[in-house]
Each structure stands twice: as structure tokens, then as C-alpha cells.
Design a protein around this motif. Structure first.
Motif, PDB file in Angstrom:
ATOM      1  N   CYS A 152       0.548   8.768   8.504  1.00  0.00           N
ATOM      2  CA  CYS A 152       1.125   9.504   7.387  1.00  0.00           C
ATOM      3  C   CYS A 152       0.801   8.767   6.090  1.00  0.00           C
ATOM      4  N   HIS A 153       1.118   9.386   4.972  1.00  0.00           N
ATOM      5  CA  HIS A 153       0.871   8.733   3.681  1.00  0.00           C
ATOM      6  C   HIS A 153       2.012   7.767   3.394  1.00  0.00           C
ATOM      7  N   PRO A 154       1.711   6.529   3.054  1.00  0.00           N
ATOM      8  CA  PRO A 154       2.781   5.548   2.818  1.00  0.00           C
ATOM      9  C   PRO A 154       3.606   5.792   1.570  1.00  0.00           C
ATOM     10  N   PHE A 155       3.161   6.715   0.705  1.00  0.00           N
ATOM     11  CA  PHE A 155       3.909   6.993  -0.513  1.00  0.00           C
ATOM     12  C   PHE A 155       4.790   8.240  -0.400  1.00  0.00           C
ATOM     13  N   LEU A 156       4.956   8.769   0.809  1.00  0.00           N
ATOM     14  CA  LEU A 156       5.943   9.824   1.017  1.00  0.00           C
ATOM     15  C   LEU A 156       7.334   9.248   0.766  1.00  0.00           C
ATOM     16  N   PRO A 157       8.283  10.047   0.263  1.00  0.00           N
ATOM     17  CA  PRO A 157       9.605   9.506  -0.115  1.00  0.00           C
ATOM     18  C   PRO A 157      10.294   8.695   0.967  1.00  0.00           C
ATOM     19  N   HIS A 158      10.294   9.184   2.208  1.00  0.00           N
ATOM     20  CA  HIS A 158      10.995   8.466   3.269  1.00  0.00           C
ATOM     21  C   HIS A 158      10.291   7.158   3.630  1.00  0.00           C
ATOM     22  N   SER A 159       8.998   7.101   3.451  1.00  0.00           N
ATOM     23  CA  SER A 159       8.263   5.868   3.693  1.00  0.00           C
ATOM     24  C   SER A 159       8.568   4.834   2.614  1.00  0.00           C
ATOM     25  N   VAL A 160       8.553   5.261   1.364  1.00  0.00           N
ATOM     26  CA  VAL A 160       8.860   4.351   0.253  1.00  0.00           C
ATOM     27  C   VAL A 160      10.263   3.776   0.417  1.00  0.00           C
ATOM     28  N   LYS A 161      11.210   4.645   0.786  1.00  0.00           N
ATOM     29  CA  LYS A 161      12.594   4.189   0.972  1.00  0.00           C
ATOM     30  C   LYS A 161      12.692   3.187   2.124  1.00  0.00           C
ATOM     31  N   LEU A 199      14.153  11.013 -10.946  1.00  0.00           N
ATOM     32  CA  LEU A 199      13.012  10.718 -10.090  1.00  0.00           C
ATOM     33  C   LEU A 199      11.832  10.268 -10.945  1.00  0.00           C
ATOM     34  N   PHE A 200      11.233   9.153 -10.584  1.00  0.00           N
ATOM     35  CA  PHE A 200      10.028   8.701 -11.267  1.00  0.00           C
ATOM     36  C   PHE A 200       8.811   9.247 -10.530  1.00  0.00           C
ATOM     37  N   VAL A 201       7.845   9.739 -11.287  1.00  0.00           N
ATOM     38  CA  VAL A 201       6.573  10.178 -10.721  1.00  0.00           C
ATOM     39  C   VAL A 201       5.532   9.149 -11.143  1.00  0.00           C
ATOM     40  N   LEU A 253      -0.422  11.503  -7.375  1.00  0.00           N
ATOM     41  CA  LEU A 253       0.910  11.223  -7.902  1.00  0.00           C
ATOM     42  C   LEU A 253       1.883  11.145  -6.728  1.00  0.00           C
ATOM     43  N   PHE A 254       2.975  10.381  -6.897  1.00  0.00           N
ATOM     44  CA  PHE A 254       4.000  10.338  -5.862  1.00  0.00           C
ATOM     45  C   PHE A 254       5.347  10.007  -6.489  1.00  0.00           C
ATOM     46  N   PHE A 255       6.406  10.299  -5.744  1.00  0.00           N
ATOM     47  CA  PHE A 255       7.763  10.062  -6.227  1.00  0.00           C
ATOM     48  C   PHE A 255       8.240   8.650  -5.874  1.00  0.00           C
ATOM     49  N   LEU A 256       8.930   8.046  -6.820  1.00  0.00           N
ATOM     50  CA  LEU A 256       9.733   6.863  -6.557  1.00  0.00           C
ATOM     51  C   LEU A 256      11.178   7.290  -6.752  1.00  0.00           C
ATOM     52  N   MET A 257      11.995   7.177  -5.692  1.00  0.00           N
ATOM     53  CA  MET A 257      13.357   7.702  -5.707  1.00  0.00           C
ATOM     54  C   MET A 257      14.377   6.604  -5.438  1.00  0.00           C
ATOM     55  N   GLY A 258      15.530   6.730  -6.068  1.00  0.00           N
ATOM     56  CA  GLY A 258      16.628   5.801  -5.836  1.00  0.00           C
ATOM     57  C   GLY A 258      16.826   4.859  -7.004  1.00  0.00           C
ATOM     58  N   ASP A 259      18.071   4.732  -7.467  1.00  0.00           N
ATOM     59  CA  ASP A 259      18.318   3.926  -8.658  1.00  0.00           C
ATOM     60  C   ASP A 259      17.921   2.469  -8.469  1.00  0.00           C
ATOM     61  N   LYS A 260      18.153   1.904  -7.277  1.00  0.00           N
ATOM     62  CA  LYS A 260      17.818   0.500  -7.045  1.00  0.00           C
ATOM     63  C   LYS A 260      16.319   0.260  -7.139  1.00  0.00           C
ATOM     64  N   LEU A 261      15.520   1.101  -6.476  1.00  0.00           N
ATOM     65  CA  LEU A 261      14.078   0.927  -6.507  1.00  0.00           C
ATOM     66  C   LEU A 261      13.518   1.159  -7.905  1.00  0.00           C
ATOM     67  N   ILE A 262      14.046   2.156  -8.595  1.00  0.00           N
ATOM     68  CA  ILE A 262      13.559   2.445  -9.943  1.00  0.00           C
ATOM     69  C   ILE A 262      13.908   1.324 -10.912  1.00  0.00           C
ATOM     70  N   LYS A 263      15.116   0.810 -10.813  1.00  0.00           N
ATOM     71  CA  LYS A 263      15.510  -0.293 -11.698  1.00  0.00           C
ATOM     72  C   LYS A 263      14.684  -1.538 -11.425  1.00  0.00           C
ATOM     73  N   GLU A 264      14.401  -1.796 -10.144  1.00  0.00           N
ATOM     74  CA  GLU A 264      13.564  -2.941  -9.796  1.00  0.00           C
ATOM     75  C   GLU A 264      12.144  -2.746 -10.317  1.00  0.00           C
ATOM     76  N   PHE A 265      11.646  -1.515 -10.192  1.00  0.00           N
ATOM     77  CA  PHE A 265      10.291  -1.206 -10.656  1.00  0.00           C
ATOM     78  C   PHE A 265      10.166  -1.421 -12.163  1.00  0.00           C
TER      79      PHE A 265
END
Length: 253
Positions: A146-155, A92-94, A33-45
Motif C-alpha cells: 500500500c502507499h505509506p502516505f495513506l492516512p492510517h499508515s501515517v497515523k 487537515l494539512f495537505v 499530495l497526501f494528508f497529514l492528520m491529527g493535532d499532535k502530528l501537525i504540531k510536531e511537523f
């Protein structure tokens, strides 16, 4: 949709403990599991309905009242802030994520592949964004990466990690076999602008400071290239990667 009407307020809550683990690569790998954070990314998702990732849970603070068509839990503001490491102040989306497939580098590359030992999440995210933008076939992660799905990487990727094709090499960089056409950035390498690129290749991109740290047998099989600069020794990893991808796409044989 199920919404948890009871607000979680204790750090000892088992679900909160599990969510906090997702801020680390170990937790992401363990729970898939990983976090998707930020209104813009979540709305796009949610708008694009990405079929590669399923929403496992939505985490809200007790200050947020909007409803989502997914299972939702509510945390006290204090606990929510502990998870919201990017300071988004938005639910936050998981997302669910399978392990990356392992690739055997004894096989020759197909198309453009990039080998990455990059350990900084921001650099990896920015690099993945360029890779997706330039149509790189495969992003191969070494053990140092590092893992590409860490929050700072996703951002840093602006969500591009959700579109990238990741593989794991399963080994450290200096343990990897070199087969086919392989290139690496190096200060003493040939000018990148003069390079003729084959159709199928792997390009190895190290991080500022440690670089690639290849073994002597690997060096013998590697072709080294350089991006000329003025007044500075080198560019950072993500900028160097973007330039390399652009040059490769322009001049492949």
C-alpha cells in the motif's frame, strides 16, 4: 497566507473532489499530495520544520476559527468529516510528495534494506516506525504494498513515514531478482537468535496470511529465519519486523 472566506458546501466542488481522491493511493500518486492528520502530528511537523515536505494547503471545517500561515480553505462540517477519516476534528494539512525513486534489486544491498509487500496501511505504518527507529537504510515497496502516505499508515507510524527512505521495486514480489545476502521470515526457518548477520543485507517481510509467495528460483537464493513463539503460530508483521530489526542491529558482522 490566503484564506478562502467562502465555505465549500458542495460535493461537486472540483477542489473537494480532488481532496477526496487523496484518501486513495491512486489519488496520492496522481496528484503528488497526501494528508497529514491529527493535532499532535501537525504540531510536531510545524515545530520541526520538516524540509522534505511542503505544505500545499490547510483544510478547515467551518467550526474551526484558528488561522495558519499557509493557504487555507474552509469546508462545511459535513464535507470536512468525509475527509477526516481518522476522526481528528482538527484541520487537515495537505503535503506535497514526489514519487519514490525506483531501485534496481539486481544491485547488491548497501547496509540494511527491507523489502515489503505489505498491503495493510496500519501494518506498513507500524513497520516503517520500527525501521526508522532502528536506522534501516532503505524501505523497498513492491507492487503489492500500500502507499505509506495513506492516512492510517501515517497515523500508525506516528509520523515516521515522513522520515523514512522509501523506494519502489516496480515489480511484484515474485518477480524480483535476488542479489547479495537476502533473508526472509518463515515458520520453518532457522532460529533468528542464532543467525549471523552480514554488514549488507536485504530482509523480506511478508504479511500474515499471504506471506511472500516466492518463486522456486527465489527460494533457492533466500535464507529463511524464524522467530520462535509459544502457543501461537506466528506474530503479526509489524511485531516480527521490530524483533528482526533489533536482532540484526545487535549481531551484524
Amino acid at each position: 497566507m490566503r484564506h478562502n472566506e467562502q465555505t465549500i458546501t458542495s460535493k461537486d466542488n472540483p477542489l473537494f473532489k480532488k481532496l477526496r481522491l487523496l484518501l486513495s493511493a491512486k489519488g496520492i500518486k496522481e496528484h503528488k499530495l497526501f494528508f497529514l492528520m491529527g493535532d499532535k502530528l501537525i504540531k510536531e511537523f510545524t515545530k520541526t520544520k520538516n524540509k522534505n515536505f511542503k505544505v500545499h494547503l490547510v483544510v478547515c471545517s467551518d467550526k474551526y476559527t484558528a488561522k495558519f500561515p499557509f493557504n487555507t480553505i474552509t469546508l462545511s462540517q459535513e464535507l470536512f468529516n468525509e475527509l477526516d477519516v481518522l476522526g481528528t476534528h482538527y484541520p487537515l494539512f495537505v503535503l506535497e510528495a514526489d514519487d519514490f525513486p525506483t531501485i534496481d534489486l539486481k544491485q547488491k544491498p548497501e547496509g540494511i534494506e527491507v523489502v515489503l509487500p505489505v498491503g495493510d496501511p496500519r501494518n506498513l505504518g507500524a513497520l516503517a516506525r520500527s525501521a526508522v527507529g532502528f536506522g534501516i537504510n532503505k524501505i523497498i515497496l513492491t507492487q503489492e504494498a500500500c502507499h505509506p502516505f495513506l492516512p492510517h499508515s501515517v497515523k500508525a507510524s506516528a509520523g515516521a513515514v515522513l522520515k523514512a527512505e522509501f523506494y519502489t521495486a516496480g515489480l511484484k514480489t515474485n518477480e524480483l531478482p535476488i542479489t547479495g545476502e537476502n533473508f526472509a521470515l518463515e515458520l520453518e526457518g532457522a532460529d533468528i537468535a542464532s543467525q549471523k548477520w552480514p554488514k549488507d543485507l536485504r530482509i523480506w517481510l511478508g504479511e500474515e496470511g499471504p506471506g511472500l509467495r516466492l518463486e522456486s528460483e527465489q527460494v533457492k537464493k533466500m535464507k529463511f529465519i524464524n522467530i520462535p513463539t509459544h502457543s501461537i503460530e506466528s506474530l503479526n508483521a509489524s511485531v516480527s519486523a521490530a524483533i528482526s530489526f533489533w536482532e540484526i542491529k545487535k549481531h551484524r558482522q
